[in-house]
Design a protein around this motif. Structure first.
Motif, PDB file in Angstrom:
ATOM      1  N   GLN A  48       1.178  -1.088  -0.246  1.00 56.39           N
ATOM      2  CA  GLN A  48       0.301   0.299   0.166  1.00 56.39           C
ATOM      3  C   GLN A  48       0.847   0.854   0.260  1.00 56.39           C
ATOM      4  O   GLN A  48       1.747   1.188   0.619  1.00 56.39           O
ATOM      5  N   ALA A  64      -8.035  12.243  -5.445  1.00 55.44           N
ATOM      6  CA  ALA A  64      -9.104  11.367  -4.278  1.00 55.44           C
ATOM      7  C   ALA A  64     -10.150  10.972  -5.334  1.00 55.44           C
ATOM      8  O   ALA A  64     -10.366  10.078  -6.417  1.00 55.44           O
ATOM      9  N   LEU A  67      -9.164   9.807  -8.898  1.00 50.71           N
ATOM     10  CA  LEU A  67      -8.757   8.367  -9.360  1.00 50.71           C
ATOM     11  C   LEU A  67     -10.057   7.349  -9.302  1.00 50.71           C
ATOM     12  O   LEU A  67     -10.071   6.318  -9.453  1.00 50.71           O
ATOM     13  N   ARG A  68     -10.747   7.832  -8.077  1.00 48.67           N
ATOM     14  CA  ARG A  68     -12.502   7.300  -8.368  1.00 48.67           C
ATOM     15  C   ARG A  68     -13.069   7.081  -9.568  1.00 48.67           C
ATOM     16  O   ARG A  68     -13.441   6.130  -9.609  1.00 48.67           O
ATOM     17  N   PRO A  77      -3.694   3.423  -9.669  1.00 53.65           N
ATOM     18  CA  PRO A  77      -4.226   3.324  -7.628  1.00 53.65           C
ATOM     19  C   PRO A  77      -5.814   3.357  -7.249  1.00 53.65           C
ATOM     20  O   PRO A  77      -6.605   4.010  -7.524  1.00 53.65           O
ATOM     21  N   GLN A  78      -6.319   2.294  -5.931  1.00 55.79           N
ATOM     22  CA  GLN A  78      -7.867   2.334  -5.891  1.00 55.79           C
ATOM     23  C   GLN A  78      -7.540   3.106  -4.352  1.00 55.79           C
ATOM     24  O   GLN A  78      -6.498   3.124  -3.510  1.00 55.79           O
ATOM     25  N   VAL A  79      -8.401   3.874  -4.258  1.00 56.28           N
ATOM     26  CA  VAL A  79      -8.541   4.943  -3.158  1.00 56.28           C
ATOM     27  C   VAL A  79      -9.149   4.459  -1.788  1.00 56.28           C
ATOM     28  O   VAL A  79      -9.847   3.755  -2.409  1.00 56.28           O
ATOM     29  N   GLU A  82      -8.196   8.617   2.865  1.00 51.67           N
ATOM     30  CA  GLU A  82      -7.847  10.384   2.496  1.00 51.67           C
ATOM     31  C   GLU A  82      -8.596  11.218   4.308  1.00 51.67           C
ATOM     32  O   GLU A  82      -8.909  10.799   3.836  1.00 51.67           O
ATOM     33  N   THR A  93      -3.564   3.982  -0.737  1.00 47.89           N
ATOM     34  CA  THR A  93      -4.020   3.316  -1.544  1.00 47.89           C
ATOM     35  C   THR A  93      -4.070   2.152  -1.971  1.00 47.89           C
ATOM     36  O   THR A  93      -2.271   1.976  -1.377  1.00 47.89           O
ATOM     37  N   VAL A 210       0.002   7.122 -12.482  1.00 46.03           N
ATOM     38  CA  VAL A 210       0.336   6.971 -10.823  1.00 46.03           C
ATOM     39  C   VAL A 210      -0.459   9.101 -10.627  1.00 46.03           C
ATOM     40  O   VAL A 210       0.619   9.115 -11.393  1.00 46.03           O
TER      41      VAL A 210
END
Length: 267
Positions: A48, A64, A67-68, A77-79, A82, A93, A210
Protein backbone atom coordinates in the motif's frame (compact mmCIF):
# COMPACT_ATOMS: atom_id res chain seq x y z
CA UNK A 1 15.14 23.07 -12.47
CA UNK A 2 14.09 21.38 -9.21
CA UNK A 3 12.35 18.07 -9.84
CA UNK A 4 10.85 15.41 -7.62
CA UNK A 5 13.03 12.41 -6.83
CA UNK A 6 13.67 9.45 -4.57
CA UNK A 7 14.81 10.63 -1.10
CA UNK A 8 18.58 10.32 -0.77
CA UNK A 9 18.88 10.47 3.02
CA UNK A 10 16.97 9.73 6.24
CA UNK A 11 13.30 10.72 6.22
CA UNK A 12 11.18 11.52 9.27
CA UNK A 13 8.07 9.36 9.10
CA UNK A 14 4.86 11.28 9.97
CA UNK A 15 2.85 9.92 12.88
CA UNK A 16 -0.11 9.05 10.65
CA UNK A 17 2.10 6.86 8.46
CA UNK A 18 3.60 5.09 11.48
CA UNK A 19 0.16 4.45 12.92
CA UNK A 20 -1.26 3.25 9.63
CA UNK A 21 1.63 0.84 9.07
CA UNK A 22 0.99 -0.97 12.39
CA UNK A 23 4.46 -2.51 12.43
CA UNK A 24 4.69 -3.27 8.72
CA UNK A 25 7.82 -2.14 6.84
CA UNK A 26 7.77 1.56 5.85
CA UNK A 27 9.96 2.95 3.08
CA UNK A 28 10.03 6.50 1.69
CA UNK A 29 9.97 6.12 -2.09
CA UNK A 30 9.40 9.68 -3.36
CA UNK A 31 9.74 13.34 -2.38
CA UNK A 32 8.01 16.05 -4.41
CA UNK A 33 8.83 19.73 -4.82
CA UNK A 34 6.21 20.77 -2.22
CA UNK A 35 7.88 18.78 0.54
CA UNK A 36 5.39 15.96 0.17
CA UNK A 37 6.44 12.35 0.62
CA UNK A 38 5.22 8.99 -0.62
CA UNK A 39 5.73 5.93 1.56
CA UNK A 40 5.47 2.27 0.61
CA UNK A 41 3.85 0.21 3.34
CA UNK A 42 4.45 -3.54 3.29
CA UNK A 43 5.95 -5.44 0.39
CA UNK A 44 5.24 -7.63 -2.63
CA UNK A 45 1.60 -8.14 -3.61
CA UNK A 46 0.23 -6.52 -0.45
CA UNK A 47 1.89 -3.15 -0.91
CA UNK A 48 0.00 0.00 0.00
CA UNK A 49 1.13 3.57 -0.48
CA UNK A 50 0.62 6.70 1.59
CA UNK A 51 1.09 10.12 0.03
CA UNK A 52 1.59 12.79 2.67
CA UNK A 53 1.79 16.60 2.59
CA UNK A 54 2.75 18.86 5.52
CA UNK A 55 -0.05 21.01 6.92
CA UNK A 56 -0.64 24.12 4.85
CA UNK A 57 0.63 22.58 1.61
CA UNK A 58 -2.76 21.40 0.36
CA UNK A 59 -4.87 18.25 0.47
CA UNK A 60 -5.41 15.20 -1.73
CA UNK A 61 -9.15 15.69 -2.19
CA UNK A 62 -8.85 16.57 -5.89
CA UNK A 63 -6.64 13.57 -6.57
CA UNK A 64 -8.91 11.17 -4.71
CA UNK A 65 -11.93 12.30 -6.74
CA UNK A 66 -10.03 11.92 -10.01
CA UNK A 67 -8.66 8.50 -9.10
CA UNK A 68 -12.12 7.20 -8.29
CA UNK A 69 -13.40 8.43 -11.65
CA UNK A 70 -10.42 7.18 -13.68
CA UNK A 71 -10.40 3.76 -11.99
CA UNK A 72 -13.55 2.86 -13.93
CA UNK A 73 -11.60 3.07 -17.18
CA UNK A 74 -7.85 2.58 -16.61
CA UNK A 75 -5.21 1.04 -14.33
CA UNK A 76 -4.79 3.63 -11.57
CA UNK A 77 -4.45 3.22 -7.78
CA UNK A 78 -7.54 2.30 -5.77
CA UNK A 79 -8.26 4.91 -3.10
CA UNK A 80 -8.41 3.36 0.39
CA UNK A 81 -8.45 6.47 2.59
CA UNK A 82 -8.00 10.24 2.43
CA UNK A 83 -7.87 12.76 5.24
CA UNK A 84 -5.97 15.34 7.25
CA UNK A 85 -4.94 16.32 10.77
CA UNK A 86 -2.86 19.07 12.36
CA UNK A 87 0.38 17.63 10.94
CA UNK A 88 -0.67 17.18 7.34
CA UNK A 89 -2.82 15.49 4.73
CA UNK A 90 -2.70 11.96 3.37
CA UNK A 91 -3.97 9.72 0.62
CA UNK A 92 -3.81 5.94 1.01
CA UNK A 93 -3.97 3.74 -2.08
CA UNK A 94 -3.53 0.09 -2.98
CA UNK A 95 -0.37 -0.81 -4.86
CA UNK A 96 -0.37 -1.59 -8.58
CA UNK A 97 1.84 -4.11 -10.37
CA UNK A 98 5.12 -2.83 -11.77
CA UNK A 99 7.80 -0.30 -10.90
CA UNK A 100 8.17 3.37 -11.70
CA UNK A 101 9.74 4.02 -15.10
CA UNK A 102 12.62 5.69 -13.21
CA UNK A 103 13.26 2.73 -10.91
CA UNK A 104 16.90 1.63 -11.10
CA UNK A 105 15.89 -1.35 -13.22
CA UNK A 106 14.47 0.88 -15.94
CA UNK A 107 17.13 3.57 -15.72
CA UNK A 108 19.49 0.83 -16.87
CA UNK A 109 17.14 0.06 -19.77
CA UNK A 110 16.06 3.50 -21.00
CA UNK A 111 14.87 2.31 -24.41
CA UNK A 112 12.38 -0.06 -22.78
CA UNK A 113 11.35 2.53 -20.18
CA UNK A 114 10.74 5.28 -22.74
CA UNK A 115 8.77 2.93 -24.97
CA UNK A 116 6.56 1.99 -22.00
CA UNK A 117 5.96 5.64 -21.10
CA UNK A 118 4.91 6.48 -24.67
CA UNK A 119 2.73 3.41 -25.09
CA UNK A 120 1.22 3.87 -21.65
CA UNK A 121 0.32 7.48 -22.25
CA UNK A 122 -1.36 6.61 -25.56
CA UNK A 123 -3.32 3.82 -23.87
CA UNK A 124 -4.42 6.17 -21.08
CA UNK A 125 -5.58 8.82 -23.55
CA UNK A 126 -7.57 6.21 -25.47
CA UNK A 127 -9.09 4.59 -22.37
CA UNK A 128 -10.38 7.67 -20.57
CA UNK A 129 -13.60 9.07 -22.13
CA UNK A 130 -13.19 12.81 -22.71
CA UNK A 131 -16.90 13.30 -23.34
CA UNK A 132 -17.73 11.99 -19.87
CA UNK A 133 -14.87 13.58 -17.94
CA UNK A 134 -15.94 16.24 -15.40
CA UNK A 135 -12.41 17.65 -14.98
CA UNK A 136 -10.77 20.40 -17.05
CA UNK A 137 -7.03 20.89 -17.63
CA UNK A 138 -7.25 23.01 -20.77
CA UNK A 139 -4.94 25.93 -21.52
CA UNK A 140 -7.40 28.73 -20.72
CA UNK A 141 -7.94 28.06 -17.02
CA UNK A 142 -4.29 27.10 -16.57
CA UNK A 143 -3.17 30.40 -18.11
CA UNK A 144 -5.44 32.28 -15.69
CA UNK A 145 -3.83 30.34 -12.84
CA UNK A 146 -0.38 31.25 -14.17
CA UNK A 147 -1.35 34.94 -14.24
CA UNK A 148 -2.67 34.76 -10.68
CA UNK A 149 0.52 33.03 -9.56
CA UNK A 150 2.64 35.75 -11.14
CA UNK A 151 0.49 38.52 -9.64
CA UNK A 152 1.07 36.99 -6.21
CA UNK A 153 4.83 37.22 -6.75
CA UNK A 154 5.32 33.46 -6.98
CA UNK A 155 6.92 33.42 -10.44
CA UNK A 156 10.58 34.25 -10.99
CA UNK A 157 12.95 34.32 -13.95
CA UNK A 158 15.81 33.29 -11.66
CA UNK A 159 15.26 29.53 -12.06
CA UNK A 160 14.33 29.68 -15.74
CA UNK A 161 15.02 26.38 -17.59
CA UNK A 162 17.63 26.77 -20.29
CA UNK A 163 15.46 24.76 -22.70
CA UNK A 164 12.77 27.49 -22.73
CA UNK A 165 12.91 30.79 -24.65
CA UNK A 166 14.31 33.66 -22.61
CA UNK A 167 12.01 36.55 -21.65
CA UNK A 168 12.98 39.88 -20.11
CA UNK A 169 9.96 39.88 -17.80
CA UNK A 170 7.38 37.44 -16.48
CA UNK A 171 4.65 39.51 -18.17
CA UNK A 172 6.28 38.91 -21.55
CA UNK A 173 6.42 35.20 -20.88
CA UNK A 174 2.72 35.21 -20.01
CA UNK A 175 1.94 37.25 -23.13
CA UNK A 176 3.60 34.55 -25.24
CA UNK A 177 0.91 32.15 -24.03
CA UNK A 178 -2.04 34.32 -25.05
CA UNK A 179 -2.31 32.67 -28.48
CA UNK A 180 -3.36 29.11 -27.61
CA UNK A 181 -2.71 26.51 -30.34
CA UNK A 182 -5.85 24.76 -31.65
CA UNK A 183 -6.27 21.67 -29.46
CA UNK A 184 -5.16 18.28 -30.74
CA UNK A 185 -7.79 16.00 -29.29
CA UNK A 186 -9.14 16.76 -26.83
CA UNK A 187 -8.28 13.83 -24.60
CA UNK A 188 -8.31 13.23 -20.86
CA UNK A 189 -4.75 14.14 -19.92
CA UNK A 190 -2.83 12.65 -17.04
CA UNK A 191 -1.89 16.14 -15.82
CA UNK A 192 1.63 15.17 -14.70
CA UNK A 193 2.88 12.83 -17.40
CA UNK A 194 6.53 12.86 -16.29
CA UNK A 195 8.24 9.49 -16.68
CA UNK A 196 8.16 8.54 -12.95
CA UNK A 197 4.35 8.43 -13.04
CA UNK A 198 4.20 5.50 -15.47
CA UNK A 199 4.53 2.05 -13.93
CA UNK A 200 6.27 -0.65 -15.95
CA UNK A 201 5.77 -4.39 -15.51
CA UNK A 202 8.47 -7.03 -15.60
CA UNK A 203 7.58 -7.65 -19.26
CA UNK A 204 8.48 -4.06 -20.12
CA UNK A 205 4.86 -3.07 -20.80
CA UNK A 206 3.08 -0.19 -19.06
CA UNK A 207 1.10 -1.48 -16.08
CA UNK A 208 -0.54 1.66 -14.69
CA UNK A 209 -0.29 5.35 -13.83
CA UNK A 210 0.02 7.25 -10.54
CA UNK A 211 -0.19 10.90 -9.36
CA UNK A 212 -3.30 12.05 -11.21
CA UNK A 213 -4.12 15.07 -9.07
CA UNK A 214 -4.59 17.39 -12.07
CA UNK A 215 -6.14 14.92 -14.52
CA UNK A 216 -8.52 16.61 -16.94
CA UNK A 217 -9.57 17.25 -20.52
CA UNK A 218 -6.97 19.07 -22.60
CA UNK A 219 -4.86 19.00 -25.75
CA UNK A 220 -2.88 15.73 -25.80
CA UNK A 221 0.28 17.84 -26.19
CA UNK A 222 -0.23 19.22 -22.68
CA UNK A 223 0.86 15.72 -21.61
CA UNK A 224 3.24 14.92 -24.47
CA UNK A 225 5.26 18.12 -24.09
CA UNK A 226 6.00 17.31 -20.46
CA UNK A 227 6.45 13.56 -20.97
CA UNK A 228 9.11 14.12 -23.64
CA UNK A 229 10.77 16.86 -21.58
CA UNK A 230 10.99 14.52 -18.61
CA UNK A 231 12.98 12.00 -20.63
CA UNK A 232 15.82 14.53 -20.72
CA UNK A 233 15.74 14.92 -16.92
CA UNK A 234 15.54 11.20 -16.24
CA UNK A 235 17.38 9.41 -19.07
CA UNK A 236 19.45 12.10 -20.78
CA UNK A 237 19.23 13.56 -24.29
CA UNK A 238 18.02 11.63 -27.30
CA UNK A 239 14.86 9.98 -25.96
CA UNK A 240 12.17 12.50 -26.91
CA UNK A 241 11.57 11.17 -30.42
CA UNK A 242 11.46 7.51 -29.29
CA UNK A 243 8.71 8.42 -26.82
CA UNK A 244 6.68 10.08 -29.57
CA UNK A 245 7.27 7.07 -31.82
CA UNK A 246 5.98 4.76 -29.08
CA UNK A 247 2.94 7.00 -28.63
CA UNK A 248 2.41 6.98 -32.42
CA UNK A 249 2.60 10.68 -33.27
CA UNK A 250 4.90 13.02 -35.19
CA UNK A 251 6.72 15.84 -33.35
CA UNK A 252 4.88 19.16 -32.99
CA UNK A 253 7.39 21.89 -32.14
CA UNK A 254 4.77 24.64 -31.67
CA UNK A 255 2.57 22.76 -29.22
CA UNK A 256 5.57 21.32 -27.40
CA UNK A 257 7.05 24.79 -26.82
CA UNK A 258 3.69 26.23 -25.77
CA UNK A 259 2.85 23.56 -23.22
CA UNK A 260 6.34 23.43 -21.73
CA UNK A 261 6.21 27.16 -21.09
CA UNK A 262 2.71 26.86 -19.62
CA UNK A 263 3.88 23.97 -17.42
CA UNK A 264 6.74 26.02 -16.03
CA UNK A 265 4.62 29.10 -15.36
CA UNK A 266 1.94 27.15 -13.53
CA UNK A 267 4.56 25.83 -11.09
Amino acid sequence: MIIASTPSGPVEVPSFVTGFARGRPVRAVWRNTLGGLTFQIGADGRRQFVKWLPAGRGTFTAEAVRLRWAARHAAVPQVLDEGADDEGSWLVTAGLPGRSAVDGRWLREPAAAVRAVGEGLRALHEALPAADCPFDWSAGPRLEAARARAAAGRTSLADWPEELPRFRTVDRALAALADVPPPDGPVVCHGDACAPNTLVGEDGRPSGHVDLGTLGVADRWADLAVATWSTVWNYGPGWERPLLDAYGIAPDAERTAYYRLLWHLTG
